[in-house]
Design a protein around this motif. Structure first.
Motif, mmCIF file in Angstrom:
data_model
loop_
_atom_site.group_PDB
_atom_site.id
_atom_site.type_symbol
_atom_site.label_atom_id
_atom_site.label_comp_id
_atom_site.label_asym_id
_atom_site.label_seq_id
_atom_site.Cartn_x
_atom_site.Cartn_y
_atom_site.Cartn_z
ATOM 1 N N GLY A 221 32.655 -13.406 5.671
ATOM 2 C CA GLY A 221 31.896 -13.084 6.863
ATOM 3 C C GLY A 221 32.122 -11.657 7.297
ATOM 4 N N ALA A 222 31.338 -11.238 8.286
ATOM 5 C CA ALA A 222 31.433 -9.850 8.741
ATOM 6 C C ALA A 222 31.022 -9.735 10.198
ATOM 7 N N ILE A 223 31.660 -8.775 10.881
ATOM 8 C CA ILE A 223 31.198 -8.297 12.181
ATOM 9 C C ILE A 223 30.847 -6.830 11.959
ATOM 10 N N ASP A 224 29.557 -6.529 11.950
ATOM 11 C CA ASP A 224 29.123 -5.161 11.689
ATOM 12 C C ASP A 224 28.697 -4.488 12.976
ATOM 13 N N THR A 225 29.314 -3.366 13.293
ATOM 14 C CA THR A 225 28.996 -2.621 14.512
ATOM 15 C C THR A 225 28.300 -1.298 14.212
ATOM 16 N N VAL A 226 27.914 -1.094 12.947
ATOM 17 C CA VAL A 226 27.446 0.223 12.515
ATOM 18 C C VAL A 226 25.975 0.239 12.141
ATOM 19 N N PRO A 240 28.901 -16.335 -1.252
ATOM 20 C CA PRO A 240 27.915 -17.397 -1.028
ATOM 21 C C PRO A 240 28.174 -18.157 0.263
ATOM 22 N N HIS A 241 27.099 -18.347 1.025
ATOM 23 C CA HIS A 241 27.115 -19.076 2.295
ATOM 24 C C HIS A 241 27.940 -18.363 3.374
ATOM 25 N N GLY A 242 28.130 -17.063 3.203
ATOM 26 C CA GLY A 242 28.814 -16.276 4.218
ATOM 27 C C GLY A 242 27.884 -15.916 5.361
ATOM 28 N N VAL A 243 28.476 -15.359 6.415
ATOM 29 C CA VAL A 243 27.723 -15.023 7.633
ATOM 30 C C VAL A 243 28.032 -13.593 8.040
ATOM 31 N N VAL A 244 26.983 -12.827 8.293
ATOM 32 C CA VAL A 244 27.125 -11.453 8.768
ATOM 33 C C VAL A 244 26.541 -11.377 10.171
ATOM 34 N N SER A 245 27.380 -11.052 11.158
ATOM 35 C CA SER A 245 26.926 -10.861 12.539
ATOM 36 C C SER A 245 26.842 -9.367 12.813
ATOM 37 N N CYS A 246 25.723 -8.913 13.344
ATOM 38 C CA CYS A 246 25.548 -7.464 13.521
ATOM 39 C C CYS A 246 25.140 -7.127 14.946
ATOM 40 N N CYS A 247 25.615 -5.962 15.405
ATOM 41 C CA CYS A 247 25.318 -5.550 16.791
ATOM 42 C C CYS A 247 25.130 -4.050 16.939
ATOM 43 N N VAL A 259 16.013 -9.557 -0.616
ATOM 44 C CA VAL A 259 16.134 -10.978 -0.276
ATOM 45 C C VAL A 259 17.211 -11.707 -1.067
ATOM 46 N N TYR A 260 17.750 -11.114 -2.132
ATOM 47 C CA TYR A 260 18.634 -11.868 -3.023
ATOM 48 C C TYR A 260 19.920 -12.383 -2.383
ATOM 49 N N PRO A 261 20.578 -11.616 -1.488
ATOM 50 C CA PRO A 261 21.753 -12.206 -0.832
ATOM 51 C C PRO A 261 21.412 -13.480 -0.062
ATOM 52 N N PHE A 262 20.187 -13.554 0.432
ATOM 53 C CA PHE A 262 19.780 -14.694 1.255
ATOM 54 C C PHE A 262 19.304 -15.880 0.417
ATOM 55 N N ILE A 263 18.599 -15.611 -0.703
ATOM 56 C CA ILE A 263 18.039 -16.721 -1.476
ATOM 57 C C ILE A 263 18.893 -17.121 -2.674
ATOM 58 N N LEU A 264 19.819 -16.253 -3.094
ATOM 59 C CA LEU A 264 20.704 -16.610 -4.207
ATOM 60 C C LEU A 264 22.112 -16.954 -3.737
ATOM 61 N N ARG A 265 22.556 -16.368 -2.628
ATOM 62 C CA ARG A 265 23.898 -16.663 -2.104
ATOM 63 C C ARG A 265 23.860 -17.437 -0.778
ATOM 64 N N GLY A 266 22.704 -17.563 -0.203
ATOM 65 C CA GLY A 266 22.600 -18.295 1.062
ATOM 66 C C GLY A 266 23.285 -17.605 2.222
ATOM 67 N N VAL A 267 23.335 -16.274 2.179
ATOM 68 C CA VAL A 267 23.963 -15.505 3.254
ATOM 69 C C VAL A 267 23.115 -15.608 4.527
ATOM 70 N N THR A 268 23.777 -15.702 5.661
ATOM 71 C CA THR A 268 23.108 -15.725 6.967
ATOM 72 C C THR A 268 23.339 -14.404 7.683
ATOM 73 N N LEU A 269 22.264 -13.787 8.153
ATOM 74 C CA LEU A 269 22.358 -12.576 8.971
ATOM 75 C C LEU A 269 22.050 -12.975 10.407
ATOM 76 N N SER A 270 22.995 -12.743 11.294
ATOM 77 C CA SER A 270 22.879 -13.199 12.682
ATOM 78 C C SER A 270 23.040 -12.025 13.637
ATOM 79 N N GLY A 271 22.058 -11.804 14.488
ATOM 80 C CA GLY A 271 22.127 -10.707 15.446
ATOM 81 C C GLY A 271 22.899 -11.088 16.693
ATOM 82 N N ILE A 272 23.514 -10.084 17.310
ATOM 83 C CA ILE A 272 24.294 -10.280 18.537
ATOM 84 C C ILE A 272 23.588 -9.577 19.684
ATOM 85 N N ASP A 273 23.215 -10.326 20.712
ATOM 86 C CA ASP A 273 22.629 -9.745 21.911
ATOM 87 C C ASP A 273 23.484 -10.146 23.101
#
Length: 332
Positions: A221-226, A240-247, A259-273
């Motif tokens: 997983g990741a917390i991306d602030t950049v 695979p199946h990891g989660v990236v939260s970005c802000c 799209v490959y990280p999402f359709i081959l590894r099932g990665v989730t990209l989640s925005g922070i508001d």
């Protein structure tokens, strides 16, 4: 009650430049909202620095009092949920952007913006967290919501010496996660180790500009602030199946990926508001920050400055040199 209060006021001059000064401001100029709060502490965020330097994308009208965070004591209330003497927190929404903010000794805000101060935390500690802590907490909540556990592998945090990054590293460590901190500040390795980072890597390692659709999987997983290239690289390096939260968007507001990280590894990209976070979740996370998510060594993360010292700190954050959190005391 005095009719004026001390505040950092930003004004636009006749030649289109902006100047900051600490001076008296009339209480009667505050907006007619339900609750008047005597601010004891605030904190410095990048958005505050933008407002304080005349960024019209953040603040449309000047003169203005920045400060997107405030912790203090209710002085007057037209809402029965809040009584005189209640200790409260206000972060985000429009505070400090187009509503006079926490860099003044008083704010008047809608009652729906207010969080009662949780038990086990004081007003000063709450501003160590502030918007940065709430933002980090939302990202970590998203990791847990998607069942990312400490045993699943390391969590990478970009911009690790900044406000959100510092809080993310500290909270994740408190919760038992292995944290990989990304920074461009080579002289801050000891600081990052002190707040819990297990590994520190230079930002060049997460700035891959190749056309490879996937890179070697490194973290769960990741917390991306950049943002920008760094966010794209982090996504392509997620397991695979990891989660990236970005802000963040300090490296650019555009995201060029595939799209490959999402359709081959099932990665989730989640925005922070955090600005418009639902009050139910906001209260839940503040209670966590005050208890089980509260880092043990808060003093390593922050420093306190007065309103009169704030100008220098604003310049520091605009230059990209801020490390940790700056708490602003308005008690004098």
């Amino acid at each position: 009650m005095n009719t004026n209060f001390k505040a950092l006021v930003v004004e636009e001059t006749s030649d289109g430049t902006f100047q900051r000064s600490v001076r008296q401001w009339p209480i009667k100029k505050l907006p007619d909202h339900e609750v008047l709060i005597n601010v004891k502490y605030s904190s410095l965020n990048y958005k505050d620095a933008l407002s304080a330097s005349g960024n019209k994308g953040v603040t449309k009208q000047y003169p203005h009092i920045p400060g997107i965070d405030a912790a203090g004591v209710v002085t007057e209330s037209r809402d029965e949920r809040f009584q005189e003497g209640d200790e409260v927190i206000v972060t985000s929404y429009d505070l400090g952007q187009n509503t006079p903010g926490g860099f003044g000794q008083f704010i008047r805000v809608p009652s729906d913006w207010i969080v009662p101060l949780p038990n086990k935390i004081n007003l000063q500690e709450s501003m160590l967290f502030g918007t940065a802590g709430l933002t980090a907490a939302i990202g970590i909540y998203q990791l847990q919501y998607h069942n990312i556990e400490p045993e699943d592998g390391p969590i990478v945090v970009s911009g690790a010496t900044g406000g959100v990054g510092t809080m993310a590293v500290s909270i994740l460590t408190t919760l038992g996660y292995e944290v990989v901190a990304v920074t461009g500040k080579k002289d801050q390795k000891t600081f990052l180790q002190d707040i819990g980072a297990r590994a520190i890597i230079p930002r060049e390692e997460v700035q891959d500009q190749s056309s490879k659709p996937l890179l070697s999987a490194r973290w769960s997983g990741a917390i991306d602030t950049v943002g920008g290239v760094m966010l794209d690289t982090i996504i392509r390096q997620t397991q695979p199946h990891g989660v990236v939260s970005c802000c963040g968007n300090i490296a650019g507001h555009e995201l060029h990926t595939n799209v490959y990280p999402f359709i081959l590894r099932g990665v989730t990209l989640s925005g922070i508001d955090s600005g418009n976070c639902a009050m139910s979740l906001r209260k839940k996370l503040w209670n966590k920050l005050a208890s089980s998510w509260k880092p043990k060594s808060l003093e390593k993360i922050s420093r306190i400055c007065s309103l009169d010292e704030l100008n220098k700190e604003i310049d520091t954050i605009l230059e990209g040199k801020q490390v940790g959190r700056v708490i602003v005391s308005l008690e004098n």
